[in-house]
Write a protein that holds these residues in place. Structure first.
Motif, short mmCIF file in Angstrom:
data_model
loop_
_atom_site.label_atom_id
_atom_site.label_comp_id
_atom_site.label_asym_id
_atom_site.label_seq_id
_atom_site.Cartn_x
_atom_site.Cartn_y
_atom_site.Cartn_z
N PHE A 52 0.84 -1.20 0.00
CA PHE A 52 0.00 0.00 0.00
C PHE A 52 0.87 1.25 0.00
CE2 PHE A 52 -2.94 -2.84 2.70
CZ PHE A 52 -3.46 -3.44 1.57
N THR A 53 1.97 1.21 0.72
CA THR A 53 2.88 2.35 0.76
C THR A 53 3.51 2.57 -0.61
OG1 THR A 53 3.38 1.86 3.07
CG2 THR A 53 4.90 3.32 1.91
N ALA A 54 3.95 1.49 -1.23
CA ALA A 54 4.55 1.60 -2.56
C ALA A 54 3.52 2.11 -3.57
CB ALA A 54 5.10 0.25 -3.00
N ALA A 55 2.30 1.58 -3.50
CA ALA A 55 1.26 1.99 -4.44
C ALA A 55 0.94 3.48 -4.28
CB ALA A 55 0.00 1.15 -4.22
N MET A 95 9.69 5.81 2.20
CA MET A 95 8.60 6.22 1.30
C MET A 95 7.45 6.82 2.11
SD MET A 95 8.27 3.41 -1.78
CE MET A 95 8.42 1.92 -0.83
N ALA A 96 7.15 6.24 3.27
CA ALA A 96 6.06 6.74 4.10
C ALA A 96 6.35 8.16 4.58
CB ALA A 96 5.84 5.82 5.29
N LEU A 135 -5.19 5.07 3.17
CA LEU A 135 -5.60 3.85 3.87
C LEU A 135 -7.10 3.88 4.18
CD1 LEU A 135 -2.59 3.32 6.31
CD2 LEU A 135 -3.04 2.16 4.13
N LYS A 136 -7.61 5.07 4.47
CA LYS A 136 -9.05 5.19 4.73
C LYS A 136 -9.84 4.89 3.46
CE LYS A 136 -12.46 8.29 6.79
NZ LYS A 136 -12.68 9.63 7.42
N SER A 137 -9.31 5.32 2.30
CA SER A 137 -10.01 5.06 1.04
C SER A 137 -10.04 3.57 0.72
CB SER A 137 -9.32 5.82 -0.11
OG SER A 137 -8.07 5.23 -0.44
N LEU A 138 -9.11 2.80 1.28
CA LEU A 138 -9.10 1.35 1.08
C LEU A 138 -10.02 0.62 2.05
CD1 LEU A 138 -5.27 0.73 0.53
CD2 LEU A 138 -7.06 0.75 -1.21
#
Length: 594
Positions: free
Chosen positions: A318-321, A376-377, A389-392
């Motif tokens: 998720f971080t990479a995306a 990256m974060a 993350l909320k959108s996921l």
């Protein structure tokens, strides 16, 4: 009313002329008047007595008829009566996506007793205890010899038990017809179905109500006569559910795990094809909830929906995306992962203190670098990370139609600092359920759309809002494929079915704070086939340990990955997926002579 005078003047004058006593005339008239009054009173009293007699006769006739009706009917539990309310016993079936029965109704009998009608109470108690070992003779005798006129003995009887009770031959033991909920597949899909029990009860009927799972979620629908008994069709596939449960159970036992969960989901429709939580239970004999201790120790606990865990490195993709979506990096961007790295005064290390040096974003995912993901974060920032993350769907309970899902609310950091952003980027500090993870991975698999997980069969794709571009989703899927072919999930390769996925090994938190040194939660989140993903499979194991080597191994690559690979190998053909076979090179073909 005209009264006759007591002393008529003409009569008095005539009596005096004849020398008679006028007083006698008055007394005679008084006597006649009293006789008339007495006759009228007697007639009136006789009329009243007649009316009263007729009323008493009618009342006693009604009472007698009612007593006769009651004597000729079967007894009813006093507390079960409800004026003007009938008990609705019928309940619709539940079937899988192919129409196979998961839950249905069975006509059976209840057993009740009228102690006042019993001939030999001690003999009856002895025989009942022989037939039903769970009954207590002392308690039965206390009930039989007390003041109770009615008592339930058993709410459900098998045909064999009914015959044995019938053979006792005591008139104080009686049967009442009723319907019960039957789960013909036993433990299969127990946590999805949940179970049913009795609500209002009478001698001749019992209200069947859902107590957990989809039985409770859709209780009104299943009981609604307006639906005409139409079955509730779930998205589950009975055959695939069976295969998943068997493989997961075998893996859990082989790896000495405390529990396990698996979620198999269609990435375009959100349909949950299989959902397993172990240990499980038989909904035909649903156990009682725990009254003390950890709720997760109960077989009723649904680890796939209620188990809120730190899912470790599965979050790194998720971080990479998000970093790619924001244009901060691409798959080949080089990031220095060398240590030391400190954030908020805390040291960020790698697994087994490795030092990978400079890695591309793809290799950061393949090698599962904490520092690479953390850097990256930091570029993304806490605010933007939270939004993504909320959108996921990782901030709220999953909307699947199983009542227990509402208890699976993710645990978020109290303050989302830079340190929180780093630790969350590699799956620590934010806890969610396996179903949350499956839903988020489905967005990568289907080209970037959020889907709503559902336990109901759908007619076609149900894509929600876009959460990442199609290009980023495809690149993320390629990274996950490399994790299997070159990285930590090498045991996840399945011949003929290209698997992509990410491992996650998270230290298990202690109830009192901190983490165990030798207890982990292992997860493998996968999608297949990798070239055109159609399904997501998430497998989670609680406290697994692989002991075939010299030292115990607790990483997901050694535990969750092989179990997931075995599940995919079993269910992929059942899902209608054709294996992709690479053609052999011509140099590998040998001409054989006839």
């Amino acid at each position: 009313m005209i009264r006759t005078p007591l002393r008529p003047l003409a009569t008095i004058m005539r009596a005096r002329a004849q020398g008679e006593n006028p007083e006698l005339i008055e007394r005679e008239n008084i006597r006649k008047r009293h006789e008339e009054m007495r006759d009228k009173a007697r007639v009136r009293a006789e009329g009243r007595l007649l009316v009263l007699g007729v009323a008493f006769l009618a009342a006693f006739s009604v009472i007698g008829l009612r007593m006769g009706a009651l004597a000729g009917s079967e007894a009813a539990e006093p507390r079960a009566s409800a004026s003007g309310a009938s008990i609705l016993a019928q309940r619709a079936d539940i079937v899988d996506r192919k129409g196979r029965i998961l839950a249905t109704n069975l006509e059976t009998f209840s057993l009740y007793a009228q102690p006042m009608q019993m001939i030999d109470k001690e003999r009856v108690a002895d025989r009942l205890v022989e037939i039903f070992p769970d009954l207590n003779k002392t308690r039965l005798m206390k009930d039989f010899t007390g003041k109770r006129k009615f008592l339930w003995v058993k709410k459900k009887l098998s045909p064999e038990q009914k015959q044995l009770v019938h053979d006792i031959g005591d008139p104080g033991l009686l049967f009442g017809p009723r319907e019960m909920r039957l789960y013909p597949n036993g433990k299969l899909a127990a946590h999805v179905l949940g179970g049913a029990g009795f609500g209002r009860e009478g001698v001749n009927a019992a209200e069947v109500i859902g107590v957990a799972g989809v039985e409770k979620t859709f209780d009104d629908v299943l009981r609604d006569p307006a639906n005409g008994g139409r079955a509730l069709t779930l998205s589950l596939d009975l055959t695939i559910q069976t295969a998943t449960e068997r493989v997961l159970y075998g893996g859990m036992k082989l790896l000495n795990a405390k529990g396990a969960a698996a979620v198999l989901m269609d990435v375009h429709t959100g349909e949950v094809i299989s959902l397993v939580s172990l240990p499980d239970f038989d909904p035909n004999e649903r156990p009682r909830p725990l009254t003390k201790g950890d709720a997760a120790d109960s077989p009723l606990f649904n680890r796939a929906l209620q188990g809120v865990y730190e899912l470790g490195s599965t979050y790194k993709i998720f971080t990479a995306a998000q970093a790619m979506e924001l244009g901060l990096v691409n798959a080949e961007t080089i990031i220095d992962t060398k240590g030391p790295m400190k954030v908020g005064g805390h040291r960020i290390g790698e697994f087994q203190n490795k030092n990978y040096g400079k890695l591309s974003v793809t290799d950061i995912i393949v090698k599962s670098s904490n520092r690479g993901t953390g850097r990256m974060a930091l570029e993304i920032g806490p605010e933007r990370q939270q939004e993504f993350l909320k959108s996921l769907g990782l901030f709220e309970p999953t909307p699947i139609e199983i009542v227990e899902a509402s208890g699976g609310k993710p645990l978020l950091p109290a303050r989302w600092t830079d340190l929180s952003a780093v630790t969350v980027s590699y799956g620590h500090g934010l806890s969610s359920t396996p179903l949350h993870l499956a839903t988020a991975y489905a967005a990568i698999a289907n080209g970037g759309y959020l889907i709503k997980p559902t336990i109901l069969k759908q007619d076609g794709p149900r894509l929600g809002p876009r959460v990442m571009s199609a290009g980023v989703a495809a690149e993320s899927a390629r990274m996950l494929r490399k994790v299997v072919t070159e990285g930590t999930a090498s045991f996840g390769e399945v011949t003929g079915y290209a698997v992509a996925g990410k491992t996650g090994t998270a230290d298990k938190p202690k109830p009192t704070g901190g983490y165990y040194d030798d207890k982990v939660i292992n997860t493998f989140a996968s999608l297949f086939p990798a070239h055109d993903p159609k399904y997501v499979l998430v497998v989670t194991l609680d406290e697994p340990v692989e002991t075939s080597g010299d030292e115990p191994r607790r990483t997901a690559g050694w535990t969750a990955v092989p179990v997931a690979a075995e599940i995919i190998e079993r269910v992929a053909p059942l899902l209608g997926l054709r294996p992709h076979v690479e053609p052999l090179a011509l140099t590998d073909i040998t001409l054989a002579s006839h």
